[in-house]
Design a protein around this motif. Sequence first.
Motif, PDB file in Angstrom:
ATOM      1  N   HIS A 189      -1.842   7.768  -3.872  1.00  0.00           N
ATOM      2  CA  HIS A 189      -3.186   8.136  -4.331  1.00  0.00           C
ATOM      3  C   HIS A 189      -4.144   8.117  -3.141  1.00  0.00           C
ATOM      4  CE1 HIS A 189      -6.817   8.251  -6.877  1.00  0.00           C
ATOM      5  NE2 HIS A 189      -6.014   8.606  -7.857  1.00  0.00           N
ATOM      6  N   ASN A 214      -7.316   7.102  -3.344  1.00  0.00           N
ATOM      7  CA  ASN A 214      -8.091   5.864  -3.493  1.00  0.00           C
ATOM      8  C   ASN A 214      -7.191   4.669  -3.209  1.00  0.00           C
ATOM      9  OD1 ASN A 214      -9.380   3.542  -4.472  1.00  0.00           O
ATOM     10  ND2 ASN A 214     -10.411   4.659  -6.124  1.00  0.00           N
ATOM     11  N   LYS A 215      -7.562   3.858  -2.205  1.00  0.00           N
ATOM     12  CA  LYS A 215      -6.678   2.763  -1.791  1.00  0.00           C
ATOM     13  C   LYS A 215      -6.403   1.779  -2.923  1.00  0.00           C
ATOM     14  CE  LYS A 215     -10.416  -0.060   0.205  1.00  0.00           C
ATOM     15  NZ  LYS A 215     -10.928  -0.681   1.439  1.00  0.00           N
ATOM     16  N   HIS A 216      -7.396   1.546  -3.774  1.00  0.00           N
ATOM     17  CA  HIS A 216      -7.195   0.580  -4.855  1.00  0.00           C
ATOM     18  C   HIS A 216      -6.206   1.083  -5.900  1.00  0.00           C
ATOM     19  CE1 HIS A 216     -10.201  -2.091  -3.262  1.00  0.00           C
ATOM     20  NE2 HIS A 216     -11.068  -1.110  -3.190  1.00  0.00           N
ATOM     21  N   LYS A 217      -5.969   2.377  -5.915  1.00  0.00           N
ATOM     22  CA  LYS A 217      -4.967   2.934  -6.829  1.00  0.00           C
ATOM     23  C   LYS A 217      -3.604   3.072  -6.154  1.00  0.00           C
ATOM     24  CE  LYS A 217      -8.272   5.213  -9.854  1.00  0.00           C
ATOM     25  NZ  LYS A 217      -8.680   6.454 -10.562  1.00  0.00           N
ATOM     26  N   ARG A 218      -3.565   2.696  -4.881  1.00  0.00           N
ATOM     27  CA  ARG A 218      -2.282   2.696  -4.152  1.00  0.00           C
ATOM     28  C   ARG A 218      -1.660   1.311  -4.106  1.00  0.00           C
ATOM     29  NH1 ARG A 218      -5.150   5.489   0.213  1.00  0.00           N
ATOM     30  NH2 ARG A 218      -4.869   3.589   1.445  1.00  0.00           N
ATOM     31  N   TRP A 219      -2.461   0.290  -4.339  1.00  0.00           N
ATOM     32  CA  TRP A 219      -1.987  -1.075  -4.143  1.00  0.00           C
ATOM     33  C   TRP A 219      -1.187  -1.574  -5.334  1.00  0.00           C
ATOM     34  CZ3 TRP A 219      -7.175  -3.573  -2.057  1.00  0.00           C
ATOM     35  CH2 TRP A 219      -7.446  -3.011  -0.797  1.00  0.00           C
ATOM     36  N   ARG A 220      -0.041  -2.177  -5.035  1.00  0.00           N
ATOM     37  CA  ARG A 220       0.814  -2.781  -6.073  1.00  0.00           C
ATOM     38  C   ARG A 220       1.241  -4.159  -5.561  1.00  0.00           C
ATOM     39  NH1 ARG A 220      -0.966   1.199  -7.942  1.00  0.00           N
ATOM     40  NH2 ARG A 220       0.012   2.755  -9.301  1.00  0.00           N
ATOM     41  N   ASP A 273       0.418  -6.822 -14.914  1.00  0.00           N
ATOM     42  CA  ASP A 273      -0.232  -5.761 -15.689  1.00  0.00           C
ATOM     43  C   ASP A 273       0.803  -4.861 -16.328  1.00  0.00           C
ATOM     44  OD1 ASP A 273      -2.719  -6.675 -14.941  1.00  0.00           O
ATOM     45  OD2 ASP A 273      -2.728  -5.473 -13.104  1.00  0.00           O
ATOM     46  N   ASP A 284       0.880  -1.177   0.000  1.00  0.00           N
ATOM     47  CA  ASP A 284       0.000   0.000   0.000  1.00  0.00           C
ATOM     48  C   ASP A 284       0.915   1.224   0.000  1.00  0.00           C
ATOM     49  OD1 ASP A 284      -1.810   2.021   0.391  1.00  0.00           O
ATOM     50  OD2 ASP A 284      -2.891   1.042   2.019  1.00  0.00           O
TER      51      ASP A 284
END
Length: 242
Positions: A48, A50-56, A242, A44
């Motif tokens: 960003h 938005n948490k879903h845009k922070r996750w890698r 991705d 995390d």
Amino acid sequence: MLEQWYNGTVTRIVDETYNTRRFWIQIPDMDLFDFKPGQFVTLDLPIHENKHKRWRSYSIASHPNGSNEIELVIVLLEGGAGTTYLFNEIKEGSSLLLRGPLGKFVLPEVLDKDLFLVCTGTGIAPFRSMAKYIHLHNIPHKNIYLIYGSRYIKDLLYPGEMGELQAAHPGFYYLPTLSREDSTDWTGRKGYVHTIYEEMLEGGNKPANFFLCGWKNMINEARQRILDLGYDRKDIHLELYD
């Protein structure tokens, strides 16, 4: 059930190639970070709202060794917010929020078929974990073929280590192939990964499991080619980057 997040401490950073880095992360709240070779962790990153845009998510490149430290190998993606942050902001001693281990991209319980581990780029990470784990624990197996595609010599990850593993481990074959290298320094295979497994399986299918890890285009093409060879979908296992 919600996965728990942990604070990790970056204990070591090493440049593996001109655009990839190895990050060692220790999870102090655990005595043992228990995972299966092939699994991944999710970071995390503060990039960003938005948490879903922070996750890698990154495959674990190290093998389970009874410690609370893992290794990730990460490529710097041009314009990639996550890797730009990791390369520019993260130093030894930095903290990272992570969860895991996650994923079902793991070895069969019994290795009673040949294993074709087909990858590109940092897709070698889970296969490094698998191969070292098999070797260190003397797990019985059929032939293991690590078919690894890169563009140039300079892109190869862990080449010395994989060569040493091949020399020390009967039945493990390291098969790198380069698609754009024209230097006379390279005397190995040239071209794409698909040619190698197709040539090896020419003239009749032997029982095999295929594990594919890397970029989407390679995986989609490999999956179709393997099906065209007469294998079943259940013989093919995927980990998509991705």
